[in-house]
Design a protein around this motif. Sequence first.
Motif, short mmCIF file in Angstrom:
data_model
loop_
_atom_site.label_atom_id
_atom_site.label_comp_id
_atom_site.label_asym_id
_atom_site.label_seq_id
_atom_site.Cartn_x
_atom_site.Cartn_y
_atom_site.Cartn_z
N ALA A 41 -18.62 5.14 23.69
CA ALA A 41 -18.95 3.91 24.41
C ALA A 41 -18.04 2.80 23.88
N ALA A 42 -17.71 1.85 24.74
CA ALA A 42 -16.85 0.74 24.33
C ALA A 42 -17.39 0.10 23.06
N GLY A 43 -16.49 -0.16 22.10
CA GLY A 43 -16.85 -0.81 20.84
C GLY A 43 -17.26 0.15 19.74
N GLN A 44 -17.43 1.42 20.04
CA GLN A 44 -17.84 2.38 19.02
C GLN A 44 -16.66 2.84 18.18
N GLU A 45 -16.95 3.21 16.95
CA GLU A 45 -15.89 3.56 16.01
C GLU A 45 -16.23 4.82 15.23
N LEU A 46 -15.25 5.68 15.08
CA LEU A 46 -15.34 6.81 14.18
C LEU A 46 -14.54 6.42 12.96
N SER A 47 -15.23 6.15 11.86
CA SER A 47 -14.56 5.61 10.68
C SER A 47 -13.54 6.58 10.10
N ALA A 48 -12.63 6.05 9.30
CA ALA A 48 -11.54 6.84 8.73
C ALA A 48 -12.08 8.01 7.92
N LEU A 66 -6.11 3.69 17.37
CA LEU A 66 -6.08 4.94 16.63
C LEU A 66 -5.40 4.69 15.29
N ARG A 67 -6.09 5.02 14.22
CA ARG A 67 -5.50 4.91 12.88
C ARG A 67 -5.01 6.29 12.47
N LEU A 68 -3.72 6.36 12.11
CA LEU A 68 -3.10 7.58 11.60
C LEU A 68 -2.47 7.25 10.27
N GLY A 69 -3.12 7.63 9.19
CA GLY A 69 -2.66 7.23 7.87
C GLY A 69 -2.76 5.73 7.74
N ALA A 70 -1.68 5.07 7.34
CA ALA A 70 -1.67 3.61 7.19
C ALA A 70 -1.31 2.88 8.49
N GLU A 71 -0.94 3.63 9.52
CA GLU A 71 -0.51 3.02 10.78
C GLU A 71 -1.63 2.95 11.80
N GLU A 72 -1.59 1.90 12.62
CA GLU A 72 -2.49 1.80 13.76
C GLU A 72 -1.66 1.87 15.03
N ARG A 73 -2.16 2.63 16.00
CA ARG A 73 -1.51 2.79 17.29
C ARG A 73 -2.51 2.46 18.39
N GLU A 74 -1.99 1.96 19.49
CA GLU A 74 -2.83 1.72 20.66
C GLU A 74 -2.78 2.98 21.52
N ALA A 75 -3.93 3.57 21.77
CA ALA A 75 -4.00 4.80 22.55
C ALA A 75 -4.68 4.51 23.87
N LYS A 76 -4.12 5.08 24.93
CA LYS A 76 -4.72 4.94 26.26
C LYS A 76 -4.56 6.28 26.97
N GLU A 77 -5.02 6.33 28.21
CA GLU A 77 -4.95 7.55 29.00
C GLU A 77 -3.56 8.19 28.91
N GLY A 78 -3.54 9.45 28.54
CA GLY A 78 -2.28 10.18 28.43
C GLY A 78 -1.71 10.24 27.03
N GLU A 88 -5.58 10.82 6.78
CA GLU A 88 -6.72 9.96 7.09
C GLU A 88 -6.53 9.39 8.49
N HIS A 89 -7.59 9.44 9.29
CA HIS A 89 -7.52 8.95 10.66
C HIS A 89 -8.88 8.41 11.11
N GLY A 90 -8.85 7.52 12.09
CA GLY A 90 -10.06 6.93 12.64
C GLY A 90 -9.78 6.39 14.03
N ILE A 91 -10.84 6.13 14.79
CA ILE A 91 -10.71 5.70 16.18
C ILE A 91 -11.72 4.60 16.47
N LYS A 92 -11.26 3.55 17.15
CA LYS A 92 -12.17 2.50 17.63
C LYS A 92 -11.94 2.31 19.12
N ALA A 93 -12.97 2.52 19.91
CA ALA A 93 -12.88 2.43 21.37
C ALA A 93 -12.92 0.98 21.82
N LYS A 94 -11.93 0.58 22.61
CA LYS A 94 -11.92 -0.75 23.22
C LYS A 94 -12.70 -0.73 24.53
N THR A 95 -12.60 0.38 25.25
CA THR A 95 -13.34 0.62 26.49
C THR A 95 -14.05 1.95 26.32
N ASP A 96 -14.78 2.39 27.31
CA ASP A 96 -15.32 3.75 27.27
C ASP A 96 -14.13 4.70 27.16
#
Length: 106
Positions: A41-48, A66-78, A88-96
């Motif tokens: 759901a939008a706003g939810q996070e899977l911590s590192a 999307l956190r990949l090691g020390a870097e953050e990337r913006e992930a979208k469809e595709g 180490e990795h983690g994800i924070k949803a901006k939208t569903d």
Amino acid sequence: MSEQATYIPDLCQHTQFTPGGILSQTLQGDERSKTVLFGFAAGQELSAHTAPFPAMLVFVKGEATLRLGAEEREAKEGAFAYMPPYLEHGIKAKTDVVMLLIMIKK
């Protein structure tokens, strides 16, 4: 023991969501691999965190950070990411978000 094929015609329609949460469902699993479908759901996070095996992420729908090691990337469809063991990795949803996780077991 024979292996069975797994076919899902539309991952977005197959994904389950809960308001304010993250739901996951295993689509496939055997001694070599495991495939898990996530609905964030939008706003939810899977911590590192880390995993002891390589894994791949495929973003099917939505936008996330999307956190990949020390870097953050913006992930979208595709978007696709490969993660080596113990990265180490983690994800924070901006939208569903609909995301596929494929883990490769050794």
